[in-house]
Write a protein that holds these residues in place. Structure first.
Motif, PDB file in Angstrom:
ATOM      1  N   ALA A   5       0.836  -1.209   0.000  1.00  0.00           N
ATOM      2  CA  ALA A   5       0.000   0.000   0.000  1.00  0.00           C
ATOM      3  C   ALA A   5       0.866   1.252   0.000  1.00  0.00           C
ATOM      4  CB  ALA A   5      -0.929  -0.010   1.205  1.00  0.00           C
ATOM      5  N   VAL A   6       1.948   1.221   0.757  1.00  0.00           N
ATOM      6  CA  VAL A   6       2.865   2.364   0.790  1.00  0.00           C
ATOM      7  C   VAL A   6       3.517   2.549  -0.571  1.00  0.00           C
ATOM      8  CG1 VAL A   6       5.005   3.229   1.801  1.00  0.00           C
ATOM      9  CG2 VAL A   6       3.253   2.241   3.272  1.00  0.00           C
ATOM     10  N   ARG A   7       3.901   1.440  -1.202  1.00  0.00           N
ATOM     11  CA  ARG A   7       4.522   1.512  -2.523  1.00  0.00           C
ATOM     12  C   ARG A   7       3.542   2.093  -3.548  1.00  0.00           C
ATOM     13  NH1 ARG A   7       8.414  -2.871  -4.910  1.00  0.00           N
ATOM     14  NH2 ARG A   7       9.597  -1.809  -3.338  1.00  0.00           N
ATOM     15  N   ARG A   8       2.274   1.671  -3.508  1.00  0.00           N
ATOM     16  CA  ARG A   8       1.266   2.216  -4.429  1.00  0.00           C
ATOM     17  C   ARG A   8       1.045   3.698  -4.171  1.00  0.00           C
ATOM     18  NH1 ARG A   8      -3.394  -2.073  -3.986  1.00  0.00           N
ATOM     19  NH2 ARG A   8      -2.559  -1.906  -1.925  1.00  0.00           N
ATOM     20  N   LEU A   9       1.028   4.089  -2.908  1.00  0.00           N
ATOM     21  CA  LEU A   9       0.872   5.506  -2.573  1.00  0.00           C
ATOM     22  C   LEU A   9       2.062   6.312  -3.095  1.00  0.00           C
ATOM     23  CD1 LEU A   9      -0.779   7.670  -1.098  1.00  0.00           C
ATOM     24  CD2 LEU A   9       0.564   7.153   0.943  1.00  0.00           C
ATOM     25  N   GLY A  10       3.261   5.775  -2.926  1.00  0.00           N
ATOM     26  CA  GLY A  10       4.456   6.443  -3.444  1.00  0.00           C
ATOM     27  C   GLY A  10       4.436   6.569  -4.953  1.00  0.00           C
ATOM     28  N   ARG A  11       4.000   5.506  -5.630  1.00  0.00           N
ATOM     29  CA  ARG A  11       3.882   5.565  -7.091  1.00  0.00           C
ATOM     30  C   ARG A  11       2.878   6.620  -7.528  1.00  0.00           C
ATOM     31  NH1 ARG A  11       3.896  -0.518  -9.575  1.00  0.00           N
ATOM     32  NH2 ARG A  11       6.147  -0.555  -9.897  1.00  0.00           N
ATOM     33  N   GLY A  12       1.753   6.679  -6.840  1.00  0.00           N
ATOM     34  CA  GLY A  12       0.737   7.681  -7.173  1.00  0.00           C
ATOM     35  C   GLY A  12       1.238   9.097  -6.939  1.00  0.00           C
ATOM     36  N   ALA A  13       1.957   9.292  -5.830  1.00  0.00           N
ATOM     37  CA  ALA A  13       2.500  10.628  -5.541  1.00  0.00           C
ATOM     38  C   ALA A  13       3.535  11.025  -6.584  1.00  0.00           C
ATOM     39  CB  ALA A  13       3.116  10.650  -4.145  1.00  0.00           C
ATOM     40  N   ALA A  14       4.395  10.087  -6.973  1.00  0.00           N
ATOM     41  CA  ALA A  14       5.398  10.397  -7.999  1.00  0.00           C
ATOM     42  C   ALA A  14       4.726  10.675  -9.341  1.00  0.00           C
ATOM     43  CB  ALA A  14       6.393   9.247  -8.119  1.00  0.00           C
ATOM     44  N   GLY A  15       3.694   9.909  -9.674  1.00  0.00           N
ATOM     45  CA  GLY A  15       2.959  10.151 -10.911  1.00  0.00           C
ATOM     46  C   GLY A  15       2.281  11.510 -10.910  1.00  0.00           C
ATOM     47  N   ALA A  16       1.694  11.871  -9.774  1.00  0.00           N
ATOM     48  CA  ALA A  16       1.089  13.204  -9.655  1.00  0.00           C
ATOM     49  C   ALA A  16       2.162  14.284  -9.750  1.00  0.00           C
ATOM     50  CB  ALA A  16       0.333  13.320  -8.338  1.00  0.00           C
ATOM     51  N   GLY A  17       3.340  14.003  -9.205  1.00  0.00           N
ATOM     52  CA  GLY A  17       4.453  14.955  -9.299  1.00  0.00           C
ATOM     53  C   GLY A  17       4.880  15.202 -10.733  1.00  0.00           C
ATOM     54  N   VAL A  18       4.839  14.152 -11.553  1.00  0.00           N
ATOM     55  CA  VAL A  18       5.164  14.304 -12.974  1.00  0.00           C
ATOM     56  C   VAL A  18       4.177  15.259 -13.632  1.00  0.00           C
ATOM     57  CG1 VAL A  18       5.230  13.109 -15.203  1.00  0.00           C
ATOM     58  CG2 VAL A  18       6.281  12.062 -13.204  1.00  0.00           C
ATOM     59  N   VAL A  19       2.895  15.034 -13.385  1.00  0.00           N
ATOM     60  CA  VAL A  19       1.861  15.877 -13.995  1.00  0.00           C
ATOM     61  C   VAL A  19       1.998  17.326 -13.523  1.00  0.00           C
ATOM     62  CG1 VAL A  19      -0.630  16.275 -14.120  1.00  0.00           C
ATOM     63  CG2 VAL A  19       0.281  13.954 -14.314  1.00  0.00           C
ATOM     64  N   VAL A  20       2.198  17.527 -12.228  1.00  0.00           N
ATOM     65  CA  VAL A  20       2.333  18.887 -11.688  1.00  0.00           C
ATOM     66  C   VAL A  20       3.587  19.559 -12.238  1.00  0.00           C
ATOM     67  CG1 VAL A  20       2.764  20.188  -9.562  1.00  0.00           C
ATOM     68  CG2 VAL A  20       0.983  18.441  -9.616  1.00  0.00           C
ATOM     69  N   THR A  21       4.689  18.829 -12.304  1.00  0.00           N
ATOM     70  CA  THR A  21       5.937  19.397 -12.820  1.00  0.00           C
ATOM     71  C   THR A  21       5.784  19.837 -14.264  1.00  0.00           C
ATOM     72  OG1 THR A  21       7.243  18.037 -11.323  1.00  0.00           O
ATOM     73  CG2 THR A  21       8.379  18.914 -13.243  1.00  0.00           C
ATOM     74  N   LEU A  22       5.195  19.008 -15.096  1.00  0.00           N
ATOM     75  CA  LEU A  22       5.000  19.370 -16.499  1.00  0.00           C
ATOM     76  C   LEU A  22       4.022  20.528 -16.653  1.00  0.00           C
ATOM     77  CD1 LEU A  22       4.985  15.845 -18.163  1.00  0.00           C
ATOM     78  CD2 LEU A  22       6.842  17.532 -18.117  1.00  0.00           C
ATOM     79  N   ALA A  23       2.990  20.568 -15.806  1.00  0.00           N
ATOM     80  CA  ALA A  23       2.034  21.678 -15.856  1.00  0.00           C
ATOM     81  C   ALA A  23       2.701  22.994 -15.467  1.00  0.00           C
ATOM     82  CB  ALA A  23       0.847  21.393 -14.946  1.00  0.00           C
ATOM     83  N   VAL A  24       3.522  22.963 -14.430  1.00  0.00           N
ATOM     84  CA  VAL A  24       4.234  24.182 -14.006  1.00  0.00           C
ATOM     85  C   VAL A  24       5.211  24.625 -15.094  1.00  0.00           C
ATOM     86  CG1 VAL A  24       5.935  25.075 -12.347  1.00  0.00           C
ATOM     87  CG2 VAL A  24       3.939  23.823 -11.535  1.00  0.00           C
TER      88      VAL A  24
END
Length: 184
Positions: A5-24
């Motif tokens: 569950a922690v690994r899935r949460l980390g993957r989701g956070a990193a994936g969201a970070g990709v989207v936010v980084t590209l948007a910024v």
């Protein structure tokens, strides 16, 4: 179960970070050099004509030469726009003589035309702005894909190479445009 569950949460956070980084990154490019680049590359119709009064070698805040700027009287192409006014033709393609009429596009209160120095300035600025964000996004994507924090040494080296490539590609593009505008 809990580690998964922690690994899935980390993957989701990193994936969201990709989207936010590209948007910024996209927002910053649109905000900072975007309007000037669109004017330099000629997107959209010509906004008006500048009748040149004088041209001079422009410098930046540190005193380094940034190309030729010209001042002149701007006359809008379309009726209904604001009346003519004094304007700066930023990074002009040539040192124009008094009274020369130059078709321009405007952005942020300045006039622009296609010139090698303008292409170099704005494409290099865009590249230098994008490279760190793209490197961060690729590192975050790698972290999300593997489900763990990846070593960042190669990403740092890739960022350094990308910054150098942005400068070199900006110079090549500027020289190509300069040669093309000289010939044609």
């Amino acid at each position: 179960m809990r580690a998964d569950a922690v690994r899935r949460l980390g993957r989701g956070a990193a994936g969201a970070g990709v989207v936010v980084t590209l948007a910024v990154a996209g927002w910053l490019v649109w905000l900072l050099p975007g309007p000037q680049m669109a004017a330099v590359f000629g997107f959209g119709p010509v906004d008006g004509v500048v009748s040149v009064h004088k041209c001079y070698e422009a410098t930046d805040a540190e005193g380094y030469a940034t190309g030729t700027d010209c001042t002149g009287w701007y006359t809008p192409r379309r009726s209904g726009e604001e009346q003519g006014r004094e304007i700066v033709l930023d990074t002009a393609g040539d040192t124009y003589r008094f009274g020369t009429d130059v078709e321009v596009r405007t952005a942020r209160g300045r006039a622009y035309e296609l010139s090698g120095s303008a292409v170099f300035n704005f494409s290099t600025a865009t590249g230098l702005l994008l490279v760190p964000f793209l490197t961060l996004a690729s590192w975050l994507f790698s972290c999300a894909r593997h489900g763990r924090v990846e070593d960042g040494e190669l990403y740092f080296l890739a960022a350094m190479a990308g910054l150098l490539a942005a400068i070199v590609l900006g110079a090549v593009a500027g020289m190509a445009v300069g040669i093309g505008t000289f010939i044609f």
